[in-house]
Each structure stands twice: as C-alpha cells, then as structure tokens.
Design a protein around this motif. Structure first.
Motif, PDB file in Angstrom:
ATOM      1  N   ARG A 110     -62.633 -70.377 -11.605  1.00 28.41           N
ATOM      2  CA  ARG A 110     -61.722 -71.101 -12.491  1.00 28.41           C
ATOM      3  C   ARG A 110     -62.424 -72.401 -12.881  1.00 28.41           C
ATOM      4  O   ARG A 110     -63.189 -72.966 -12.072  1.00 28.41           O
ATOM      5  N   CYS A 123     -63.711 -74.032  -9.460  1.00 24.46           N
ATOM      6  CA  CYS A 123     -62.898 -73.758  -8.268  1.00 24.46           C
ATOM      7  C   CYS A 123     -62.891 -72.260  -7.990  1.00 24.46           C
ATOM      8  O   CYS A 123     -63.035 -71.440  -8.892  1.00 24.46           O
ATOM      9  N   LEU A 124     -62.677 -71.927  -6.724  1.00 27.50           N
ATOM     10  CA  LEU A 124     -62.336 -70.552  -6.357  1.00 27.50           C
ATOM     11  C   LEU A 124     -60.817 -70.426  -6.442  1.00 27.50           C
ATOM     12  O   LEU A 124     -60.087 -71.336  -6.034  1.00 27.50           O
ATOM     13  N   ALA A 125     -60.367 -69.318  -6.993  1.00 29.03           N
ATOM     14  CA  ALA A 125     -58.934 -69.129  -7.227  1.00 29.03           C
ATOM     15  C   ALA A 125     -58.161 -68.937  -5.926  1.00 29.03           C
ATOM     16  O   ALA A 125     -58.742 -68.625  -4.891  1.00 29.03           O
ATOM     17  N   PRO A 136     -63.652 -81.637  -0.395  1.00 27.85           N
ATOM     18  CA  PRO A 136     -62.914 -80.643  -1.195  1.00 27.85           C
ATOM     19  C   PRO A 136     -61.393 -80.830  -1.148  1.00 27.85           C
ATOM     20  O   PRO A 136     -60.720 -80.591  -2.155  1.00 27.85           O
ATOM     21  N   ALA A 163     -56.804 -72.231  -3.157  1.00 31.59           N
ATOM     22  CA  ALA A 163     -57.867 -72.504  -4.133  1.00 31.59           C
ATOM     23  C   ALA A 163     -58.759 -73.613  -3.594  1.00 31.59           C
ATOM     24  O   ALA A 163     -58.301 -74.462  -2.825  1.00 31.59           O
ATOM     25  N   GLU A 164     -60.042 -73.587  -3.974  1.00 30.30           N
ATOM     26  CA  GLU A 164     -61.005 -74.563  -3.450  1.00 30.30           C
ATOM     27  C   GLU A 164     -61.961 -75.014  -4.531  1.00 30.30           C
ATOM     28  O   GLU A 164     -62.543 -74.178  -5.217  1.00 30.30           O
ATOM     29  N   PRO A 165     -62.191 -76.322  -4.668  1.00 33.97           N
ATOM     30  CA  PRO A 165     -63.235 -76.779  -5.595  1.00 33.97           C
ATOM     31  C   PRO A 165     -64.605 -76.595  -4.954  1.00 33.97           C
ATOM     32  O   PRO A 165     -64.784 -76.856  -3.756  1.00 33.97           O
ATOM     33  N   ILE A 166     -65.571 -76.092  -5.727  1.00 36.74           N
ATOM     34  CA  ILE A 166     -66.928 -75.882  -5.181  1.00 36.74           C
ATOM     35  C   ILE A 166     -67.992 -76.664  -5.941  1.00 36.74           C
ATOM     36  O   ILE A 166     -69.108 -76.800  -5.454  1.00 36.74           O
ATOM     37  N   THR A 174     -69.871 -81.996   3.651  1.00 35.02           N
ATOM     38  CA  THR A 174     -68.491 -81.510   3.557  1.00 35.02           C
ATOM     39  C   THR A 174     -68.431 -80.068   3.048  1.00 35.02           C
ATOM     40  O   THR A 174     -67.396 -79.431   3.147  1.00 35.02           O
ATOM     41  N   LEU A 175     -69.528 -79.589   2.463  1.00 40.54           N
ATOM     42  CA  LEU A 175     -69.567 -78.238   1.893  1.00 40.54           C
ATOM     43  C   LEU A 175     -70.810 -77.507   2.407  1.00 40.54           C
ATOM     44  O   LEU A 175     -71.749 -77.245   1.646  1.00 40.54           O
ATOM     45  N   GLN A 234     -71.399 -74.583   2.992  1.00 39.84           N
ATOM     46  CA  GLN A 234     -71.634 -73.275   2.366  1.00 39.84           C
ATOM     47  C   GLN A 234     -72.456 -73.372   1.079  1.00 39.84           C
ATOM     48  O   GLN A 234     -72.694 -72.351   0.421  1.00 39.84           O
ATOM     49  N   MET A 235     -72.884 -74.571   0.708  1.00 44.35           N
ATOM     50  CA  MET A 235     -73.691 -74.714  -0.519  1.00 44.35           C
ATOM     51  C   MET A 235     -75.048 -74.033  -0.393  1.00 44.35           C
ATOM     52  O   MET A 235     -75.706 -73.763  -1.408  1.00 44.35           O
ATOM     53  N   GLU A 249     -57.474 -67.714 -19.758  1.00 37.93           N
ATOM     54  CA  GLU A 249     -56.572 -67.889 -18.613  1.00 37.93           C
ATOM     55  C   GLU A 249     -57.280 -68.501 -17.404  1.00 37.93           C
ATOM     56  O   GLU A 249     -56.634 -68.805 -16.397  1.00 37.93           O
ATOM     57  N   LEU A 250     -58.598 -68.655 -17.502  1.00 40.38           N
ATOM     58  CA  LEU A 250     -59.386 -69.138 -16.365  1.00 40.38           C
ATOM     59  C   LEU A 250     -59.873 -70.567 -16.559  1.00 40.38           C
ATOM     60  O   LEU A 250     -60.561 -71.114 -15.704  1.00 40.38           O
ATOM     61  N   VAL A 251     -59.551 -71.143 -17.726  1.00 41.33           N
ATOM     62  CA  VAL A 251     -60.034 -72.492 -18.048  1.00 41.33           C
ATOM     63  C   VAL A 251     -58.836 -73.416 -18.245  1.00 41.33           C
ATOM     64  O   VAL A 251     -57.910 -73.095 -19.000  1.00 41.33           O
ATOM     65  N   PHE A 252     -58.861 -74.546 -17.551  1.00 39.94           N
ATOM     66  CA  PHE A 252     -57.754 -75.504 -17.611  1.00 39.94           C
ATOM     67  C   PHE A 252     -58.266 -76.864 -18.097  1.00 39.94           C
ATOM     68  O   PHE A 252     -59.458 -77.153 -18.013  1.00 39.94           O
ATOM     69  N   TRP A 281     -55.282 -78.163 -12.585  1.00 38.16           N
ATOM     70  CA  TRP A 281     -55.030 -76.725 -12.401  1.00 38.16           C
ATOM     71  C   TRP A 281     -53.811 -76.272 -13.206  1.00 38.16           C
ATOM     72  O   TRP A 281     -52.760 -76.924 -13.171  1.00 38.16           O
TER      73      TRP A 281
END
Lengths: 284, 284
Positions: A95, A148-150, A197, A210-213, B162-163, B165-166, B243-246, B250
């Motif tokens: 997203r 973001c991940l949905a 995040p 949902a998570e911002p990446i 903080t992330l 998983q990057m 539908e995936l872009v805001f 969100w």
C-alpha cells in the motif's frame, strides 16, 4: 553534469572487466559471442537488454534531491510499475501513502531525526562518522511515499506458512520496480528505514496489522552518485561477488569464478566494481 | 510462440489505457506529451525507458521450464545485476548457493513437496484447488539458486535498529534485479518459498544466523505466461491500483486517480490490467 556510462558496462560487465585485463581480451570476446549465440528467442534485442542493465547499474539510493516536482502521469507510471511486482501467492500486500502536506512531512522528518540519533548511540565508536552522513531527504524530495504492508495478511497462507515474512519480500520487489522505473524516468529515489514503525503507523492512521516499511523520497536530483554514496563516504565497500556465490553448499567457492570456465578470477573483483566506478573507468 | 506486447504498453500504461476509453484519447495524448516535455535531463531515451518498463511488465513468476542450460557468462551477468541492488547501510546481506547436484536438487524438491502438502492442509477449503496448481520447477529448471541472508547480520545497525528485517528487504531487491535481468535475457525465474527454512539450512550447511529465503528456479522457458499464472488459474486477481494508493493517511483515496487530474477513474482499473492482458489486447 556527469557523462552517463555506456550501456555496455551493464550488459557485459564480466566480459568487459575481463577485457580490461591484458591478455584476457580474446577470451572475453569469445565469451560474449557465445552468450549472443545462445540467446533464447524470448530475449530482448541487445539494445533493450542493455537498457535494463543500465537501470540496474545506475540506480542509486539517493539522499540529495533538487526539489521540483513529479508529473502526475509519471507518478502513476511508477506506481503501476511497482504494482507489477511478483507477490507471494499473488497477495499484493503493498500500500502507498503519498504525503504532500508540509506539516505532516515535517513531523515524519522529526521522527527520522530522532531515530538517527538513537542509531548513532547504538553504533558506538562509529557514531560521529554516522552523524556526518546525510541519511534522508524527506523535506528536499519532490515526493514522499510511505510504503506499508496491508492489514489482514494472516489470511494469506500460500508461500507464507513457514516464511510469513515473504509479504515484506514481495513489497520490496515492488519498491525495486519503482526504483528502476524512476531511474529510467531520470528521477532519484531513496529508501529511508530510520523510524519507529509504531510511531509512523500512528501518524498515518494505519489499521491494526498494517506496518510501514519504507519512507521513499522521490524526485528530480542534480545528479546521480557515480557510486553508492556510502562507498563514496567510505562507510562500506562493495564486496567481491565471487565471495558471495557458493556451489552446492555454504562456503564452497563457485566454479563460475574459476579460470577453467574461461573466466579470469583476478577480474572477478573487478567485474563487481565496474558499476561502482561507472564512467570513471575500469579499476587498474 | 506468442507475440510480445509493444513496449509502449509498459511505458505509457496509464495513458494507453485511458486511450482505450472512447473519448479519452485526446486527454491521453496530451498527458503523454506533457510527460515527455518534463523529462529530467538524466532520463533515459524513450526507447531505453520503454525497455525497462517492458522487463517490469513481462517478468513472470515461472513454474514451467524447458530444461536446457544457462551460459556461465549469462549467469555471472545475472548475479552481478543482483549484487547491484540497494542494501540497508550497504550491508550486502545476500548469498547465493548454486545447486547443480541432482541428488541434492531432488532432496530439496522433496522438502518443497512436503511443505506443499502442509500448506494445502492449512488452507482448508481451498486445499484441493491449491493442490492442482504447479508451484515449483526445481527439477525442470536449468538452474537452482538458493538465496540466503548471511550470518553476522546483528552487527549491522544502520537502518535496522527498529526494522531489523530490512536485510530481507535488501535481498529481495537483489532478487528482483536478477528477475528483471533474466527476463531481458529471455530466461524465466520462479521464487519458491514453500520450504522449512531450518531444514534447507541444514541441507546446505548454513552457519548459525544465516537463513535461506528463496529457492530460485531459473532457465529457458517455452513461453512466458501472458498474465500471472495464479490469475490464469483463477487463484487471485490483480487489485485495482487506485485502491492501493492513499493521500496523506491510510484509507484516503488518492487524487492521482481522480478525473480532475486529467485522469479517467474508469480507466484506473484498466490501467492496472494492461500488463495482465498483454498482447491479448486491452480490456473492453
């Protein structure tokens, strides 16, 4: 502005680097000829193939931007390119939130700045060196896209039963598509992951799950770095590719980089440096 | 073999789809002209830009392969392309294990098959449908590359405090580079994530801390799917990009897809379908 490297640098990196080694030129030419002869019928024409490699080799993680703007049509093309990425079980977990509001951007930039200082503390002896680096361009870039991940990802089991993190992998492929398309459009992009995040999720109203990446800074740049900025700034160097590829099991050097395979191992390191040096020429 | 779609499908997806809507053709042309006029000087020439979009639009997650082989020089080019990916703090976390040994491939294929059955069980009412899908080509593809995250990643804090998983995000960008370069070379690739990572780590002798993230099947294919295989098989459909872009937060629809921005919202869904339908023509 800097001269762009020849597309051939990308398309024939290994062969070109081998050719730069005196005596290996004939082998390199034979290598390239063999490859051309074996092209599958679905292969792109050489010029088109070279353009794909050029985008891959000239893409940079940008932190310096030139302000300006991005045409709406261009932004739609870039987002469409992202949406063409592969995704585990075709779940399309990505997203995008476009942030144009100046106050919201400043709030996000402050969140990044706080995490920059926390990171410096965590780095210990490299803290000062880290603090001298420019690590984001949230207020300078024409566009800011938060990826973001949905929510609701738990219902997607295909390809994720043992590896649930494959949704992040898919979204990262989408970001790489966007990055390469942006390079072809002449736009720079930087992926900022210096943020908490939970804080960013609250600022943007993300639903539970949902998570911002990524905070993607996107826009015109004065020039693309000739090599990765963190290498220019001597933070780290690109590792020789031959040390990252193994045969049959971890740690077993790959025959792909052995002389018996008409490949000069002395140039293996050089091959992985070609893109780094770009139009500054091949390493001696 | 199937005719390849025009590169223009990729480059001007939104504009082309808008053009397919009667009455919107003039707006689409104006849109494309505006975009061309605004090209930054670092932009690729239109043909080169289109080649990049073409790779992005025609890349497929392949499960059907035609055996054969991949030239060593080509494989080195593909791995060099992967190694040009961005990485968090320039950590370059990716490692590649090339598996040619037939017995080892069969053992890995059996591990995937066991996970396929476990996944079907976990899917419940879609189990039968899932079991009819071809989900891997480990024994059919010319090459099998196992992509792993390296050991010792805990020392890399830059962009990962903080992330963490990057590192997976970076390695995924490397895989996407390899995928797009393979498409340009006329080679298919499929990312298989149906496996128990501990089992694959043991089979390939990974050190503590290293993790397998992908079994990449790579090689010649008879043809590329005209649309994602999981859509062909009616497992899932591509979601409308709009539908995936805001905007700003969100859930707030983006003005990028509103008519006021010289964009026909009725064609927004069509735009995201262009690549799906490929040379089968635009949706009516």
């Amino acid at each position: 502005m800097r001269k762009l490297p020849s597309p051939a640098v990308g398309a024939g990196a290994a062969a070109t680097a081998a050719g730069a080694t005196a005596g290996a030129a004939d082998a390199a030419v034979a290598d390239a000829t063999d490859a051309a002869a074996a092209l599958p019928e679905q292969a792109f024409a050489p010029e088109a193939r070279d353009a794909v490699y050029r985008a891959i080799f000239e893409r940079r993680d940008m932190r310096h931007f030139a302000g300006g703007s991005v045409e709406s049509a261009t932004l739609r093309r870039l987002l469409t390119a992202a949406h063409q990425a592969p995704s585990v079980g075709f779940m399309q977990p990505w997203r995008f939130i476009r942030v144009q509001d100046r106050a919201l951007r400043e709030t996000l930039q402050q969140a990044v700045e706080r995490e920059r200082i926390e990171t410096a503390r965590a780095l210990g002896q490299r803290a000062d060196e880290f603090m001298r680096l420019k690590v984001e361009g949230l207020l300078d870039a024409a566009e800011l896209l938060v990826v973001c991940l949905a929510d609701g990802r738990e219902q997607h089991v295909f390809g994720r039963r043992t590896l649930p993190q494959m949704d992040l992998a898919s979204a990262s492929c989408a970001i790489q598509n966007l990055w390469l398309a942006a390079r072809a459009e002449g736009l720079g992009m930087g992926w900022v992951s210096l943020f908490d995040p939970a804080e960013v999720a609250a600022l943007l109203g993300l639903p539970p799950g949902a998570e911002p990446i990524a905070l993607l800074c996107l826009g015109p740049v004065h020039e693309f770095y000739a090599e990765p900025m963190l290498q220019q700034q001597r933070w780290a160097r690109r590792q020789p590719l031959s040390e990252l590829v193994f045969d049959e099991g971890w740690g077993q050097p790959s025959a792909l980089f052995e002389p018996s395979d008409s490949f000069d191992p002395a140039s293996a390191a050089a091959a992985s440096e070609v893109a780094i040096f770009g139009d500054q020429g091949l390493p001696a």
